[in-house]
Write an enzyme that holds these catalytic residues in place. Structure first.
Site, PDB file in Angstrom:
ATOM      1  N   SER A 258     -13.879  80.315  19.185  1.00  7.29           N
ATOM      2  CA  SER A 258     -14.283  79.562  20.363  1.00  7.29           C
ATOM      3  C   SER A 258     -13.309  79.759  21.529  1.00  7.29           C
ATOM      4  CB  SER A 258     -14.403  78.092  19.961  1.00  7.29           C
ATOM      5  OG  SER A 258     -15.320  77.463  20.784  1.00  7.29           O
ATOM      6  N   HIS A 399     -21.708  76.930  15.444  1.00 10.10           N
ATOM      7  CA  HIS A 399     -20.437  77.222  16.090  1.00 10.10           C
ATOM      8  C   HIS A 399     -19.274  76.900  15.152  1.00 10.10           C
ATOM      9  CE1 HIS A 399     -18.043  77.943  19.628  1.00 10.10           C
ATOM     10  NE2 HIS A 399     -17.452  76.770  19.532  1.00 10.10           N
TER      11      HIS A 399
HETATM   12  C1  GCU Z   1     -17.424  74.732  24.734  1.00  3.33           C
HETATM   13  C2  GCU Z   1     -17.230  75.706  25.827  1.00  3.33           C
HETATM   14  C3  GCU Z   1     -17.010  77.078  25.251  1.00  3.33           C
HETATM   15  C4  GCU Z   1     -15.895  77.061  24.248  1.00  3.33           C
HETATM   16  C5  GCU Z   1     -16.151  75.987  23.232  1.00  3.33           C
HETATM   17  C6  GCU Z   1     -15.003  75.726  22.276  1.00  3.33           C
HETATM   18  O1  GCU Z   1     -18.620  75.003  24.065  1.00  3.33           O
HETATM   19  O2  GCU Z   1     -18.338  75.696  26.662  1.00  3.33           O
HETATM   20  O3  GCU Z   1     -16.744  77.997  26.283  1.00  3.33           O
HETATM   21  O4  GCU Z   1     -15.773  78.312  23.650  1.00  3.33           O
HETATM   22  O5  GCU Z   1     -16.339  74.770  23.868  1.00  3.33           O
HETATM   23  O6  GCU Z   1     -13.873  76.095  22.530  1.00  3.33           O
HETATM   24  O7  GCU Z   1     -15.282  75.072  21.278  1.00  3.33           O
END
Ligand code: GCU
Length: 418
Positions: A258, A399
């Site tokens: 992420s 995610h």
């Molecule tokens: C959010 C954000 C992303 C990021 C993510 C994370 O979804 O929009 O850009 O990668 O958080 O870090 O969990």
């Protein structure tokens, strides 16, 4: 319809409104073309390394992340603890990395596991963690990380605002230390807040104060953001790992999920000691190309997390589809070293097909070295590991970076780096 992973969170209305407006309908993507990489196929390997790679890094620094701060004046590796872990499977070593510069000091707490049963030096996985070293494993020997309770912090919100012993092991699925150790790898981590808390106005607790005065930092010319600070911390971790006699310094792998996947890519582009750069679910400003109108965008990044990037990034907000560079420039800067990109099928806001396409486009850089990058232009189904010097893996699900991801990554790494 798939929900944004943070839709359940209570965002201020102006931020939620941006999330609601993001396109997640593949048929609504207007035609686009990734900008041409700024080198020809006939450039030599030496020219690529001497001129093109620094130029790619400069483009990404100037337009997106800002520079990574220089090394600090003094670095001390202060042992904190050493013992056996996981029923004799590993040696656990905790080291405080003391970074000193301009009379200021910042301490990064490194946790390192080394396979006890090894012959010779071993490769090492390093990743920053979100929730404290103690959260990455049930191992009771890991020093509890008493992190600051920021009421508005992402990490603590997702931790039920618990910052006590009960947080031990809550993120262990993302680390799978025993699996990694059994496969013959060392594994190390630092909590990202040690380097720079993931919030606005983190100056006092971040490495920023080693390099800047508060007034410079808080001016509209703030030169870089948390992503560059975290990448700086990764390089200090590498300094420390290189100093451990059991570690093979030619086999240092940096992984991140992420926002830390964005960071891993930026670190991999900059620090050539990284033999394999791994980015999972990194989305916008990570592996996802901005010019593809799908999933999250610059406006969202800038409004929700303005501290990730320098102030100058403002100029691209709303212009995602007009930028003269894109994320394949970043990935190409990793060549000819190994790269690995992964995503989850349901992590639509991170745009898995876009990340695949950018990794495929970046693969042209590996050709300069007579190597094959991804070697595929068609996205594989979930569960199928593909690629040559650039690996790609799509996992069914959302995610996260989980045990299935570790299985695939260990397979790739064992085949390419051992
Ligand atoms: C959010 C954000 C992303 C990021 C993510 C994370 O979804 O929009 O850009 O990668 O958080 O870090 O969990």
């Amino acid at each position: 319809m798939t929900k944004h992973q943070f839709e359940a969170e209570k965002f201020p209305p102006e931020i939620q409104e941006i999330a609601d407006r993001m396109n997640i309908e593949p048929d609504r993507i207007p035609p686009y073309q990734l900008p041409e990489l700024p080198f020809s196929d006939t450039v030599s390997a030496d020219e690529f390394l001497g001129r093109v790679r620094p130029e790619l890094v400069r483009i990404m620094a100037d337009n997106m992340y800002g520079p990574i701060p220089p090394h600090c004046d003094e670095l001390v590796f202060r042992p904190r603890s050493e013992g056996m872990a996981f029923d004799g499977l590993a040696v656990r070593r905790e080291i405080d990395i003391v970074c000193r510069h301009r009379g200021q000091e910042q301490v990064l707490h490194l946790l390192l596991y080394i396979p006890a049963n090894r012959s010779g030096k071993v490769p090492v996985f390093f990743g920053l963690n979100f929730k404290g070293n103690h959260a990455c494993t049930d191992d009771p020997g890991v020093t509890f990380h008493p992190f600051v309770r920021y009421p508005d912090s992402w990490t603590v919100r997702f931790n039920d605002n618990r910052a006590g012993e009960d947080a031990r092991g809550i993120a262990k699925n993302g680390w799978c230390f025993e699996k990694v150790l059994r496969a013959g790898f060392a594994s190390a981590t630092i909590m990202f807040h040690d380097i720079c808390p993931d919030r606005q106005n983190s100056f006092d607790r971040s490495i920023m104060r080693l390099f800047y005065d508060r007034s410079e930092w808080e001016s509209p010319n703030r030169p870089f953001g948390a992503i560059s600070a975290w990448a700086w911390g990764i390089s200090r971790a590498i300094d420390c790992l290189e100093a451990q006699e059991e570690i093979d310094r030619t086999k240092i792998i940096v992984h991140g999920h992420s926002r830390l996947g964005k960071t891993a890519l930026w670190a991999g582009a900059n620090d050539t000691r990284i033999a394999l750069t791994v980015s999972n679910g990194s989305g916008t400003c990570g592996a996802k190309p901005a010019c593809r109108y799908y999933g999250e965008n610059f406006e969202w990044i800038r409004l929700w997390n303005p501290h990730w990037l320098p102030e100058s990034f403002r100029r691209w907000v709303g212009k995602d589809r007009e930028i003269p560079f894109d994320q394949h420039f970043l990935m190409a800067a990793v060549a000819p070293r190994l790269l690995y990109v992964s995503d989850g099928t349901d992590d639509v806001y991170a745009d898995p097909p876009g990340s695949f396409e950018a990794a495929s486009a970046a693969s042209r850089a590996w050709k300069i070295f007579g190597k094959t990058g991804l070697g595929e232009t068609v996205m594989p189904p979930p569960g199928q590991l593909i690629g040559d010097q650039v690996g790609y893996y799509l996992r069914k699900g959302g995610h996260a970076f989980n045990p299935e991801n570790w299985d695939a990554l260990i397979r790739f790494t064992s085949a390419k780096l051992k």
